[in-house]
Design a protein around this motif. Structure first.
Motif, PDB file in Angstrom:
ATOM      1  N   LEU A   1      59.629 -25.851  48.617  1.00 60.39           N
ATOM      2  CA  LEU A   1      59.597 -24.446  49.021  1.00 60.39           C
ATOM      3  C   LEU A   1      59.283 -23.580  47.810  1.00 60.39           C
ATOM      4  N   GLY A   2      58.407 -22.596  48.016  1.00 63.32           N
ATOM      5  CA  GLY A   2      58.019 -21.718  46.916  1.00 63.32           C
ATOM      6  C   GLY A   2      59.017 -20.600  46.705  1.00 63.32           C
ATOM      7  N   LYS A   3      58.548 -19.546  46.047  1.00 63.43           N
ATOM      8  CA  LYS A   3      59.391 -18.365  45.818  1.00 63.43           C
ATOM      9  C   LYS A   3      59.217 -17.375  46.964  1.00 63.43           C
ATOM     10  N   ASN A   4      60.219 -16.492  47.138  1.00 65.69           N
ATOM     11  CA  ASN A   4      60.197 -15.487  48.206  1.00 65.69           C
ATOM     12  C   ASN A   4      60.012 -16.107  49.601  1.00 65.69           C
TER      13      ASN A   4
ATOM     14  N   PRO B   1      54.511 -22.787  50.800  1.00 65.09           N
ATOM     15  CA  PRO B   1      54.135 -22.060  49.573  1.00 65.09           C
ATOM     16  C   PRO B   1      54.869 -20.725  49.451  1.00 65.09           C
ATOM     17  N   SER B   2      54.858 -20.180  48.254  1.00 64.58           N
ATOM     18  CA  SER B   2      55.491 -18.887  47.985  1.00 64.58           C
ATOM     19  C   SER B   2      55.046 -17.848  49.003  1.00 64.58           C
ATOM     20  N   GLY B   3      56.004 -17.028  49.449  1.00 61.06           N
ATOM     21  CA  GLY B   3      55.660 -15.927  50.337  1.00 61.06           C
ATOM     22  C   GLY B   3      55.616 -16.289  51.815  1.00 61.06           C
ATOM     23  N   LYS B   4      55.760 -17.568  52.126  1.00 59.37           N
ATOM     24  CA  LYS B   4      55.722 -17.961  53.541  1.00 59.37           C
ATOM     25  C   LYS B   4      57.131 -17.974  54.124  1.00 59.37           C
ATOM     26  N   SER B   5      57.213 -18.080  55.445  1.00 57.75           N
ATOM     27  CA  SER B   5      58.509 -18.123  56.102  1.00 57.75           C
ATOM     28  C   SER B   5      58.582 -19.316  57.037  1.00 57.75           C
TER      29      SER B   5
END
Lengths: 373, 425
Positions: free
Chosen positions: B392-395, B413-417
């Motif tokens: 899992l990325g950031k945010n 990736p970062s920014g996904k949910s």
């Protein structure tokens, strides 16, 4: 389990625990980072649905009373039943101290008579174990027993430790054929756990008979004398069990709690262990902290090295201080570069800067409450 | 029975900028500091200040808050007279209505307050982290013959435009109030802590309720109206730790404040304890290969891995080979072998699979809620299950209760949910 009440005996005087028991009843001795010995039997009773519990105290009971309070931590602050504490009754005719276990129960006959339960579970307050007593009561019914005594194969005890407990012999049916209290010569690995189930009416008549003969001890004067006339059965318990009767056993029991399997047996199966809580913040570790294989309670602040040890609430280990193979009770402080090996610190002890204390694994150093070293 | 002063605690706020952390509970019920919930600070302030009659106004998702407070035992607020009372919106005659604003919430509970006929009333916000002796503020109120006293704290001028700002004389008499001013004339921000003369406040609450164009808010309506009428209003200066942990970043930072060597916010003060229901759990255990540095760890945890710069709540299990850094692990979550967690908030009872890595990669704001998840902190919701080996990325936001089937790929990736029952792109 509505039909069984509990009676906890908190024991007589014992010099084998040295400084640890001079100021407190053995049942109130702190174990495992946040508990006192009596928490285990009391929680086992509550987890077994027993809601009427009497605690019979003898020596130095102030710490025990302070710990138990109204019993609310165990859900024993009840309208009916709940928790009763019975210190010795110092009446005008000077009856005074309980002369033995049977005498202690006899002195509180009114409590027994007034309670509605038909069965009584008698247990000791200084043993560390988890047990569901319903199963033992079913066994008691199944054998149509007069008295049922819990025992355990004490394969993990030394011979000299065995000589401090009751040893029993059972026949193929489970009936107890011989019982020797603290025998000089080893005769059986089956050790009595000091846990008895008995019908209340029978208990009352046995206690009255015992008192009439001028006898005082429940084991010697009641059980052993009635082995042939009453149906007395042994109920085998298989699990972790320790009686805190010597410094060595106290030390060992705490160290064994570092074993995840023992932790599981004591704290994660067969219900929770309840205790009086103190509203401490979570433990805090600073950058220099190096902690391995240790139990750490809330409120501790750690900046030193801690290994194979049990730290109670609010212990402070300052920079450069080392704690190994030791038990440190509530509120004690190790100042910078102090060190502790195989030691037991009672509550609020301070080991000043740079001081060293070293005991042996079979003979830990004990520092009494409020001392400054 | 008459009480000199009683407190009303406003605990109905949603705290929407805390994202998934407040999905099923109100902001005051959010876990904080290794064993507490945010409301514990205001409640403990009450009892430590000698206020033993407290009404708690709830509205948004009150279940956890209600069971947390119970009859108020942990705070010694189980009293024969007074004690704690939970005040939720209720039906009146034909129609029921929600609390339409902070002032309206108090208006709807005039009967509760009148029952104690207090001369003073403290209106407190339940979603701030601070320690404050209200009795000193009450003394200030009395000394100045005030009809309203508002507690204020100095904030940096740069941030002043985010707060309600009090312009006051040297002695503290307020002559002007500005809600979120563009060009602040002072840096004294309202902390959401008020003491009023009850009869005066009641009059304004009744008047305000009749106005259809009002927001029924203390800051926007009641305070300006009282000021316009020339009431005696005073600013009580507070200096100490006070945080509105309203955003994911502020929440994370404020928790991290607790692990510094000498924290600005001291939880270890025996003279001012913070109370909360204590979990029935054994003392925590650090395993033979475990390591904990610069962290706070609560009871019942089993730590076999490495924990650094983190806040660990009760009952957390950290398995062998795990690295946890700069993170908050909430009650009873489980981190599987060799997992790696960085700069993340893991919700209650969440399970992180073996070898998973959380908080990796670049700082890209969340695509769905960029205003909530934008500070590089990944948030895993309550009871979510992150599969073994997931990265899992950031945010990243993982929804409450999301299971393995909700992960479209092991790489988020970062920014996904990751949404519960969500559709894969």
């Amino acid at each position: 389990m509505k039909n069984m009440m509990g009676l906890i005996m908190t024991g007589g005087k014992n010099n084998r625990l040295k400084e640890l028991s001079t100021i407190r009843s053995i049942s109130a001795i702190p174990v495992g980072g946040k508990y006192r010995a009596i928490d285990f039997v009391l929680s086992s009773m509550v987890n077994s649905g027993i809601t009427n519990v009497g605690v019979i105290t003898q020596y130095s009971f102030r710490s025990l009373m302070d710990h138990l309070g109204s019993g609310k931590e165990w859900d024993l602050d009840r309208r009916y039943g709940g928790l009763y504490i019975f210190p010795p009754l110092l009446s005008e005719d000077g009856s005074g101290w309980y002369r033995g276990t049977a005498d202690a129960m006899h002195s509180n006959l009114t409590y027994l008579k007034r309670s509605n339960e038909e069965y009584v579970l008698i247990a000791q307050g200084n043993c560390v174990y988890k047990m569901i007593f319903d199963e033992m009561l079913q066994y008691h019914f199944g054998k149509d027993a007069d008295i049922t005594i819990a025992y355990r194969e004490m394969y993990d005890f030394q011979p000299d430790e065995l000589s401090l407990m009751g040893q029993i012999e059972v026949d193929g049916e489970g009936r107890i054929r011989d019982f020797q209290e603290k025998p000089l010569h080893f005769f059986s690995r089956k050790g009595s756990m000091g846990v008895y189930i008995i019908g209340k009416k029978l208990l009352i008549s046995l206690l009255e008979e015992c008192e009439a003969h001028g006898d005082y001890d429940f084991v010697k004067d009641v059980i052993i004398k009635k082995l042939n006339t009453l149906r007395i059965y042994g109920y085998r318990f298989e699990g972790y069990w320790r009686n805190i009767s010597t410094v060595q056993m106290y030390y060992r029991c705490n160290m064994e709690m570092l074993d995840p399997q023992v932790q599981y047996k004591l704290f994660r199966e067969k219900g929770k262990v309840f205790t009086k809580v103190k509203d401490e913040a979570p433990a805090k570790y600073n950058d220099e902290a190096e902690v391995r294989n240790s139990i750490v309670a809330d409120g501790c602040i750690i900046e030193g090295i801690v290994e194979n040890s049990v730290l109670f609430r609010g212990v402070v280990v300052q920079k450069g201080a080392v704690v190994r193979n030791s038990i440190v009770m509530q509120g004690s402080v190790l100042e910078e570069n102090a060190s502790l090996h195989y030691s037991i610190l009672d509550k609020n002890v301070t080991i000043t800067r740079g001081k060293n204390l070293k005991g042996e694994s079979n003979w830990p150093v004990i520092v009494g409450k409020n001392m400054v070293v | 029975m008459k009480k000199e002063v009683i407190a009303l605690l406003l605990a109905g706020g949603q705290g929407s900028r805390l994202g998934v952390l407040t999905k099923n509970l109100a902001k005051p019920a959010v876990l904080y500091g290794g064993k507490y919930r945010i409301i514990d600070f205001s409640l403990s302030n009450c009892i430590n200040s000698g206020i033993e009659t407290v009404g708690i106004l709830t509205q948004y998702q009150p279940l956890k808050l209600n069971s947390h407070i119970g009859i108020g035992k942990p705070w010694d607020l189980d009293r024969r007279s007074g004690g704690v009372t939970i005040l939720s919106p209720y039906l009146k005659g034909e129609a029921g209505e929600w609390y339409k604003g902070t002032a309206n919430a108090v208006y709807q509970n005039i009967n509760y307050v009148d029952k104690y006929s207090p001369s003073r009333i403290a209106v407190l916000s339940g979603d701030h982290v601070y320690k404050m002796d209200y009795s000193e503020m009450l003394e200030f109120h009395t000394r100045n013959n005030a009809q309203a006293t508002i507690s204020v704290i100095e904030v940096p001028y740069a941030e002043a435009s985010r707060y309600g700002i009090m312009n006051a004389t040297e002695e503290g008499r307020i002559y002007e109030f500005e809600e979120k001013p563009k060009n602040p004339k002072s840096n004294l921000a309202s902390m959401g802590v008020y003491i009023f003369d009850w009869e005066v406040l009641k009059e304004y609450l009744v008047k305000d309720n009749d106005k259809n164009d009002s927001d029924h808010d203390f800051g926007k309506n009641i305070i300006p109206a009282m000021l316009a009428d020339g009431k005696s209003m005073w600013a009580y200066r507070f200096s100490g730790y006070w945080k509105d942990v309203g955003t994911v970043q502020a929440y994370w930072e404020s928790n991290m404040d607790l692990i510094s060597r000498v924290p600005d916010f001291n939880l270890y003060d025996p003279a001012w304890k913070t109370y909360t229901p204590n979990p029935v759990k054994p003392a925590h255990y650090i395993g033979p290969e475990g390591s904990v540095k610069k962290s706070i760890v609560a009871e019942g945890c089993l730590i076999y891995g490495t924990v650094k710069n983190s806040v660990i709540f009760p009952g957390v299990y950290v398995d062998r080979g795990v690295t946890v850094e700069d993170s908050i692990l909430m009650s009873d979550c489980v981190v599987g072998e060799n997992a790696r967690i960085r700069r993340s908030i893991i919700g209650e009872k969440a399970v992180i699979g073996k070898g998973a890595a959380i908080g990796e990669g670049d700082n890209i704001p969340n695509e769905i809620k960029p205003d909530v998840y934008n500070s590089g902190i990944t948030v895993v919701g309550e009871r979510a299950k992150v599969p073994d080996g997931a990265v899992l990325g950031k945010n990243v936001m993982v929804d409450m209760g999301a299971g393995h089937e909700d992960f479209c790929s092991l790489c988020v990736p970062s920014g996904k949910s990751v949404l519960k029952g969500g559709v894969c792109e």
